[in-house]
Design an enzyme around this catalytic site. Sequence first.
Site, PDB file in Angstrom:
ATOM      1  N   TYR A  24      -6.922  68.957  90.158  1.00 29.70           N
ATOM      2  CA  TYR A  24      -5.735  68.835  89.323  1.00 29.70           C
ATOM      3  C   TYR A  24      -5.603  67.410  88.780  1.00 29.70           C
ATOM      4  O   TYR A  24      -5.115  66.499  89.450  1.00 29.70           O
ATOM      5  CB  TYR A  24      -4.476  69.198  90.115  1.00 29.70           C
ATOM      6  CG  TYR A  24      -4.490  70.585  90.727  1.00 29.70           C
ATOM      7  CD1 TYR A  24      -5.259  71.613  90.187  1.00 29.70           C
ATOM      8  CD2 TYR A  24      -3.720  70.867  91.853  1.00 29.70           C
ATOM      9  CE1 TYR A  24      -5.269  72.875  90.755  1.00 29.70           C
ATOM     10  CE2 TYR A  24      -3.726  72.136  92.420  1.00 29.70           C
ATOM     11  CZ  TYR A  24      -4.504  73.135  91.866  1.00 29.70           C
ATOM     12  OH  TYR A  24      -4.508  74.387  92.432  1.00 29.70           O
ATOM     13  N   HIS A  62     -11.674  75.982  97.520  1.00 31.23           N
ATOM     14  CA  HIS A  62     -11.070  76.161  96.199  1.00 31.23           C
ATOM     15  C   HIS A  62     -12.008  76.940  95.273  1.00 31.23           C
ATOM     16  O   HIS A  62     -13.071  76.456  94.910  1.00 31.23           O
ATOM     17  CB  HIS A  62     -10.765  74.786  95.593  1.00 31.23           C
ATOM     18  CG  HIS A  62      -9.782  74.835  94.463  1.00 31.23           C
ATOM     19  ND1 HIS A  62      -9.436  73.714  93.731  1.00 31.23           N
ATOM     20  CD2 HIS A  62      -9.043  75.849  93.949  1.00 31.23           C
ATOM     21  CE1 HIS A  62      -8.544  74.044  92.827  1.00 31.23           C
ATOM     22  NE2 HIS A  62      -8.297  75.337  92.937  1.00 31.23           N
TER      23      HIS A  62
END
Length: 315
Positions: free
Chosen positions: A56, A141
């Site tokens: 992110y 992830h």
Amino acid sequence: MRLTELGGSGCLVSALSFGAAGLGNLLGEVDDATARDALDAAWDVGVRYFDTAPHYGLGLSERRLGAALRHRPRDAYTVSTKVGRVLEPVAGPYGDDLAEGFAVPATHRRRWDFSADGVRRSIEDSLGRLGLDRIDVVFLHDPDDHAEQALDEAYPALERLRAEGVVRAIGAGMNQAGPLARFVRETDVDAVLCAGRYSLLDQRAGDELLPEAAARGKSVVVGGVFNSGLLADPRPGAPYDYAAAPPDLVERALRIKAVCESHGVPLRAAALAFPLRHPAVASVLVGARSAAEVRDAAEQFGQSVPQELWEELGV
């Protein structure tokens, strides 16, 4: 706000949790002051679980989250981050990271790495960016295209780190329910993060993942309850799973909205409340980019939803 333990890990998460992808400048810039105000507002409304990832904003989300939480009592909140993408610095001049969706300078490149060494390096780097003494929860992830390495190398590394006390809880985070059910069946994860697959429009996680988790005492964190925006504001052209929603889904969302409004309940309130009706779901993860968005989410989350509404929707 109600707190629930993730699996048997001892990590407590609030029923409403903060997804910090937006604070990595997802789809547009957020300045430092606005990001800090959003996180402070989340704390004020009772949020005690915060999720981030190196992906992110090339670490920006982690840095901002750590800076906002550092002065808070460390045992009063839970932080999760993720492994699988290692950030490697690149030489300037820098372009932007908009191809990945983030309005930040492309000072690093992402390299997929689900090796044991990659897991340890990623966690060390995340600790540095967060500036915290520990990370509570670590998720693999998006191991979609790396499933075997994730299961054979990354997961055992996380299991060792949990045994060593470096992290308290481990799991996987994906936009698919089926592969997460495999992690629940074949490993000793504490929790999984499932985005977009348990909403008023898409209940695929309810077929296998949630029953498996409930049977094994594992927890599920549900993200993407608005399916990228369609269930927040259903209209032609609204986003669904990061693309324009097809007309049939827009029609479904509008019908759901009409049912909700006939019971005096905003659609967003019902979308937030729906996942927590399942006993395996510990928390609903909501992204926010400002204090106003946080307070609005908390207000919607606090609304009462009558049983008759669920019965009419058939969920």
